[in-house]
Design a protein around this motif. Structure first.
Motif, PDB file in Angstrom:
ATOM      1  N   VAL A 148      57.038  79.610 -15.230  1.00 29.13           N
ATOM      2  CA  VAL A 148      57.669  79.367 -13.938  1.00 29.13           C
ATOM      3  C   VAL A 148      57.579  77.878 -13.613  1.00 29.13           C
ATOM      4  CG1 VAL A 148      57.602  79.838 -11.453  1.00 29.13           C
ATOM      5  CG2 VAL A 148      57.149  81.674 -13.088  1.00 29.13           C
ATOM      6  N   ILE A 149      56.347  77.352 -13.593  1.00 30.81           N
ATOM      7  CA  ILE A 149      56.089  75.964 -13.197  1.00 30.81           C
ATOM      8  C   ILE A 149      55.522  75.186 -14.372  1.00 30.81           C
ATOM      9  CG2 ILE A 149      54.784  74.485 -11.617  1.00 30.81           C
ATOM     10  CD1 ILE A 149      54.497  77.002  -9.806  1.00 30.81           C
ATOM     11  N   VAL A 150      55.989  73.970 -14.566  1.00 28.85           N
ATOM     12  CA  VAL A 150      55.365  73.051 -15.511  1.00 28.85           C
ATOM     13  C   VAL A 150      54.950  71.795 -14.763  1.00 28.85           C
ATOM     14  CG1 VAL A 150      56.637  73.901 -17.516  1.00 28.85           C
ATOM     15  CG2 VAL A 150      57.567  71.993 -16.207  1.00 28.85           C
ATOM     16  N   GLU A 151      53.838  71.222 -15.177  1.00 31.09           N
ATOM     17  CA  GLU A 151      53.325  70.003 -14.557  1.00 31.09           C
ATOM     18  C   GLU A 151      52.821  69.060 -15.627  1.00 31.09           C
ATOM     19  OE1 GLU A 151      51.674  71.505 -10.214  1.00 31.09           O
ATOM     20  OE2 GLU A 151      50.345  71.620 -11.948  1.00 31.09           O
ATOM     21  N   SER A 152      53.156  67.793 -15.467  1.00 26.28           N
ATOM     22  CA  SER A 152      52.577  66.752 -16.300  1.00 26.28           C
ATOM     23  C   SER A 152      52.380  65.532 -15.425  1.00 26.28           C
ATOM     24  CB  SER A 152      53.503  66.405 -17.475  1.00 26.28           C
ATOM     25  OG  SER A 152      54.649  65.706 -17.011  1.00 26.28           O
ATOM     26  N   THR A 153      51.684  64.557 -15.938  1.00 22.74           N
ATOM     27  CA  THR A 153      51.560  63.309 -15.203  1.00 22.74           C
ATOM     28  C   THR A 153      52.703  62.369 -15.588  1.00 22.74           C
ATOM     29  OG1 THR A 153      50.054  62.483 -16.919  1.00 22.74           O
ATOM     30  CG2 THR A 153      49.059  63.453 -14.944  1.00 22.74           C
ATOM     31  N   ALA A 154      52.919  61.379 -14.752  1.00 24.58           N
ATOM     32  CA  ALA A 154      53.903  60.329 -15.006  1.00 24.58           C
ATOM     33  C   ALA A 154      53.436  59.094 -14.247  1.00 24.58           C
ATOM     34  CB  ALA A 154      55.304  60.775 -14.574  1.00 24.58           C
ATOM     35  N   VAL A 155      54.291  58.093 -14.142  1.00 22.83           N
ATOM     36  CA  VAL A 155      53.938  56.836 -13.484  1.00 22.83           C
ATOM     37  C   VAL A 155      54.591  56.798 -12.096  1.00 22.83           C
ATOM     38  CG1 VAL A 155      54.129  54.321 -13.576  1.00 22.83           C
ATOM     39  CG2 VAL A 155      53.737  55.627 -15.684  1.00 22.83           C
ATOM     40  N   VAL A 156      53.801  56.503 -11.086  1.00 26.23           N
ATOM     41  CA  VAL A 156      54.353  56.235  -9.758  1.00 26.23           C
ATOM     42  C   VAL A 156      54.147  54.754  -9.464  1.00 26.23           C
ATOM     43  CG1 VAL A 156      53.951  58.582  -8.931  1.00 26.23           C
ATOM     44  CG2 VAL A 156      52.198  56.850  -8.556  1.00 26.23           C
ATOM     45  N   TYR A 157      55.072  54.173  -8.713  1.00 27.77           N
ATOM     46  CA  TYR A 157      54.950  52.729  -8.463  1.00 27.77           C
ATOM     47  C   TYR A 157      55.494  52.344  -7.096  1.00 27.77           C
ATOM     48  CZ  TYR A 157      59.923  52.371  -9.882  1.00 27.77           C
ATOM     49  OH  TYR A 157      61.277  52.504  -9.980  1.00 27.77           O
ATOM     50  N   ASN A 158      55.012  51.184  -6.639  1.00 29.35           N
ATOM     51  CA  ASN A 158      55.419  50.599  -5.368  1.00 29.35           C
ATOM     52  C   ASN A 158      56.391  49.466  -5.678  1.00 29.35           C
ATOM     53  OD1 ASN A 158      55.648  49.103  -2.988  1.00 29.35           O
ATOM     54  ND2 ASN A 158      53.509  49.422  -2.405  1.00 29.35           N
ATOM     55  N   LYS A 159      57.634  49.619  -5.253  1.00 30.08           N
ATOM     56  CA  LYS A 159      58.673  48.664  -5.613  1.00 30.08           C
ATOM     57  C   LYS A 159      58.447  47.280  -5.011  1.00 30.08           C
ATOM     58  CE  LYS A 159      62.074  52.377  -6.068  1.00 30.08           C
ATOM     59  NZ  LYS A 159      63.330  52.968  -5.558  1.00 30.08           N
ATOM     60  N   LYS A 160      57.608  47.182  -3.989  1.00 30.75           N
ATOM     61  CA  LYS A 160      57.294  45.862  -3.431  1.00 30.75           C
ATOM     62  C   LYS A 160      56.445  45.051  -4.398  1.00 30.75           C
ATOM     63  CE  LYS A 160      57.550  46.556   1.591  1.00 30.75           C
ATOM     64  NZ  LYS A 160      56.779  46.559   2.859  1.00 30.75           N
ATOM     65  N   LEU A 161      55.632  45.743  -5.168  1.00 28.00           N
ATOM     66  CA  LEU A 161      54.737  45.056  -6.111  1.00 28.00           C
ATOM     67  C   LEU A 161      55.246  45.108  -7.543  1.00 28.00           C
ATOM     68  CD1 LEU A 161      51.299  46.335  -4.750  1.00 28.00           C
ATOM     69  CD2 LEU A 161      52.451  44.172  -4.230  1.00 28.00           C
ATOM     70  N   VAL A 162      55.960  46.167  -7.885  1.00 25.98           N
ATOM     71  CA  VAL A 162      56.483  46.356  -9.242  1.00 25.98           C
ATOM     72  C   VAL A 162      57.988  46.595  -9.136  1.00 25.98           C
ATOM     73  CG1 VAL A 162      56.369  47.743 -11.343  1.00 25.98           C
ATOM     74  CG2 VAL A 162      54.286  47.329 -10.024  1.00 25.98           C
ATOM     75  N   LYS A 163      58.753  45.572  -9.433  1.00 26.13           N
ATOM     76  CA  LYS A 163      60.211  45.664  -9.259  1.00 26.13           C
ATOM     77  C   LYS A 163      60.840  46.664 -10.226  1.00 26.13           C
ATOM     78  CE  LYS A 163      60.080  42.503  -6.098  1.00 26.13           C
ATOM     79  NZ  LYS A 163      60.166  42.913  -4.676  1.00 26.13           N
ATOM     80  N   THR A 164      60.353  46.647 -11.474  1.00 28.14           N
ATOM     81  CA  THR A 164      60.901  47.513 -12.518  1.00 28.14           C
ATOM     82  C   THR A 164      59.761  48.233 -13.211  1.00 28.14           C
ATOM     83  OG1 THR A 164      62.700  45.937 -12.878  1.00 28.14           O
ATOM     84  CG2 THR A 164      62.343  47.616 -14.574  1.00 28.14           C
ATOM     85  N   PRO A 165      59.821  49.548 -13.357  1.00 30.36           N
ATOM     86  CA  PRO A 165      58.726  50.253 -14.031  1.00 30.36           C
ATOM     87  C   PRO A 165      58.600  49.796 -15.477  1.00 30.36           C
ATOM     88  CG  PRO A 165      60.603  51.712 -13.712  1.00 30.36           C
ATOM     89  CD  PRO A 165      60.895  50.463 -12.941  1.00 30.36           C
ATOM     90  N   PRO A 166      57.394  49.788 -16.022  1.00 28.20           N
ATOM     91  CA  PRO A 166      57.165  49.271 -17.375  1.00 28.20           C
ATOM     92  C   PRO A 166      57.805  50.128 -18.454  1.00 28.20           C
ATOM     93  CG  PRO A 166      55.203  50.361 -16.563  1.00 28.20           C
ATOM     94  CD  PRO A 166      56.161  50.302 -15.399  1.00 28.20           C
ATOM     95  N   LYS A 167      58.319  49.479 -19.472  1.00 32.19           N
ATOM     96  CA  LYS A 167      58.896  50.177 -20.619  1.00 32.19           C
ATOM     97  C   LYS A 167      57.897  50.287 -21.764  1.00 32.19           C
ATOM     98  CE  LYS A 167      62.997  50.637 -18.769  1.00 32.19           C
ATOM     99  NZ  LYS A 167      63.469  51.983 -18.341  1.00 32.19           N
ATOM    100  N   THR A 168      56.963  49.350 -21.827  1.00 31.83           N
ATOM    101  CA  THR A 168      55.967  49.335 -22.899  1.00 31.83           C
ATOM    102  C   THR A 168      54.584  49.093 -22.303  1.00 31.83           C
ATOM    103  OG1 THR A 168      56.046  46.944 -23.282  1.00 31.83           O
ATOM    104  CG2 THR A 168      57.705  48.305 -24.424  1.00 31.83           C
ATOM    105  N   MET A 169      53.549  49.339 -23.094  1.00 27.68           N
ATOM    106  CA  MET A 169      52.195  49.048 -22.633  1.00 27.68           C
ATOM    107  C   MET A 169      51.976  47.552 -22.490  1.00 27.68           C
ATOM    108  SD  MET A 169      50.462  51.593 -21.680  1.00 27.68           S
ATOM    109  CE  MET A 169      48.951  50.664 -21.488  1.00 27.68           C
ATOM    110  N   ASP A 170      52.720  46.744 -23.218  1.00 21.71           N
ATOM    111  CA  ASP A 170      52.644  45.295 -23.004  1.00 21.71           C
ATOM    112  C   ASP A 170      53.111  44.947 -21.594  1.00 21.71           C
ATOM    113  OD1 ASP A 170      51.686  44.840 -25.549  1.00 21.71           O
ATOM    114  OD2 ASP A 170      53.655  44.394 -26.419  1.00 21.71           O
TER     115      ASP A 170
END
Length: 417
Positions: A148-170
């Motif tokens: 019924v339900i699936v859950e995983s983690t992901a990345v949440v971000y504040n656009k004031k501090l992070v304009k674009t979410p990261p694509k790589t660990m670098d």
């Protein structure tokens, strides 16, 4: 979050209870689920439903089922965490449900106690369900439930501090370096690094595994939590403490508070606080999938909750019919729209843009092992992360974790003999 984090406190399963459940033979399974003789409609079916919100939703859905089939569906509000224990008492007396609702990490426990029925499905019946979610609800080659339900983690971000979410660990490390300002108590990147549920994708992005997965289950004698690739990632994790990107006091509650105050650029969490973060940050709140790590996709844990058929049900044919109806495409679309949760179907999509990254990530996640031995992993791996945060050599910390898991699993396996 409550459901997933409670996995850390699951007690050892009482495997000897398996002998108390009804005997299963393939003939019994086929007869219960597929024989024409069992298709005579019962007057009613009973479901144990987890909480008021689900009660309200399933009241509407089951009323439609009754109109279509003439079968009354009795809903009983029974907390998810109490259902397995209650079923072990109510099932034998005939007071249990036909369907009950559980997270996938209790699947092995429920089956071994003789509470969850093995179910045969055709390929056609399983079309549209997430393969990963089905796998999570499969124990040693036996399908025990539908998701019924699936859950995983992901990345949440504040656009004031992070304009674009990261694509790589670098990108992650660059954001952490550029945004972190200890004097302002501002951090570019944080996560609950001492919690194995959250640090799993960071440690295991390049290899290693908890238990070796084989054709019909997990080999609990093959543990690779100290694989060289995991050790290397442990060294990287330790360096983030040394650089001040994450702090020793940064547990999930602290990070959530800082994020809502606008003091954290991004962190790792699940979908359960989406509305809360949206209310706090407004249009500045964003969600994204995990970045890649050295060219490889990072895969967090996948948690799944679904409907099981009680082994004690005398109406397994119609219980399966109801289960398929509850989780069909139309009803699961209604579920995600009303409940704002991600479903176990790939042909259903949330209309909430903030949940879409979680949907995508859930299809690229690792189901937590659903075997009782998984209960012996959380403390050793949590201790290893704590030791690494305090400066202990990552190889030593992870070697100790492996040894601790091996010892406890050996004790569990000995109790089965």
């Amino acid at each position: 979050m409550k459901h997933l984090l409670k996995i850390c406190s699951i007690l050892l399963v009482t495997l000897l209870l398996a002998s108390c459940g009804p005997n299963r033979t393939q003939e019994d399974i086929d007869k219960a689920l597929n024989d024409d003789e069992k298709t005579a409609k019962p007057k009613s079916l009973t479901m144990w439903v987890d909480g008021d919100r689900q009660m309200a939703f399933y009241k509407k859905v089951t009323e439609d089922y009754t109109k279509k089939t003439g079968i009354k569906v009795i809903l009983k509000n029974t907390a998810q965490d109490d259902q397995v224990d209650n079923l072990s008492l109510d099932g034998p007396s005939g007071n249990g449900p036909d369907l009950f609702f559980q997270p996938h990490d209790r699947a092995g426990d429920a089956y071994l106690q003789g509470l969850a029925a093995e179910i045969d499905f055709t390929d056609e019946e399983l079309k549209g369900y997430s393969k990963e979610a089905l796998q999570a609800l499969n124990y040693e080659g036996k399908q025990l439930a539908l998701p019924v339900i699936v859950e995983s983690t992901a990345v949440v971000y504040n656009k004031k501090l992070v304009k674009t979410p990261p694509k790589t660990m670098d990108d992650v490390e660059k954001i952490a370096k550029d945004v972190t300002d200890k004097d302002k108590k501002q951090y570019g990147f944080m996560f609950d690094a001492k919690n194995f549920y959250f640090n799993y994708p960071f440690l295991f992005s390049q290899g290693g595994y908890i238990f070796k997965e084989e054709k019909d289950g997990f080999n609990t004698n093959d543990v690779a939590v100290n694989d060289p690739s995991v050790v290397k990632n442990g060294e990287r994790l330790q360096s983030w403490y040394d650089k001040g990107y994450i702090t020793k006091s940064a547990n999930q509650d602290v990070i959530v508070g800082l994020f809502k105050e606008g003091k954290v650029g991004m962190f790792v969490t699940g979908p359960w606080q989406t509305n809360e973060f949206k209310e706090a940050l407004g249009d500045d709140f964003g969600t994204a999938t995990f970045p890649t790590d050295n060219g490889k996709e990072m895969k967090p844990f996948l948690g799944v909750r679904g409907w099981f058929i009680s082994e004690y049900s005398e109406e397994k044919y119609w219980a399966k019919n109801l289960m398929l109806y509850l989780t069909n495409k139309d009803n699961m679309q209604k579920y995600t729209d009303e409940m704002q949760e991600i479903t176990g179907r790939t042909d259903v999509s949330s209309k909430n843009e903030l949940l879409k990254p979680y949907e995508e990530q859930a299809q690229n996640a690792i189901p937590m092992p659903n075997i009782p031995e998984m209960s012996q992993v959380w403390d050793p791996m949590g201790n290893a992360a704590t030791f690494m945060s305090n400066g202990k050599d990552p190889k030593e910390a992870l070697d100790e974790a492996k040894n601790g898991i091996d010892e406890q699993v050996e004790i569990m396996n000995a109790s089965k003999k």
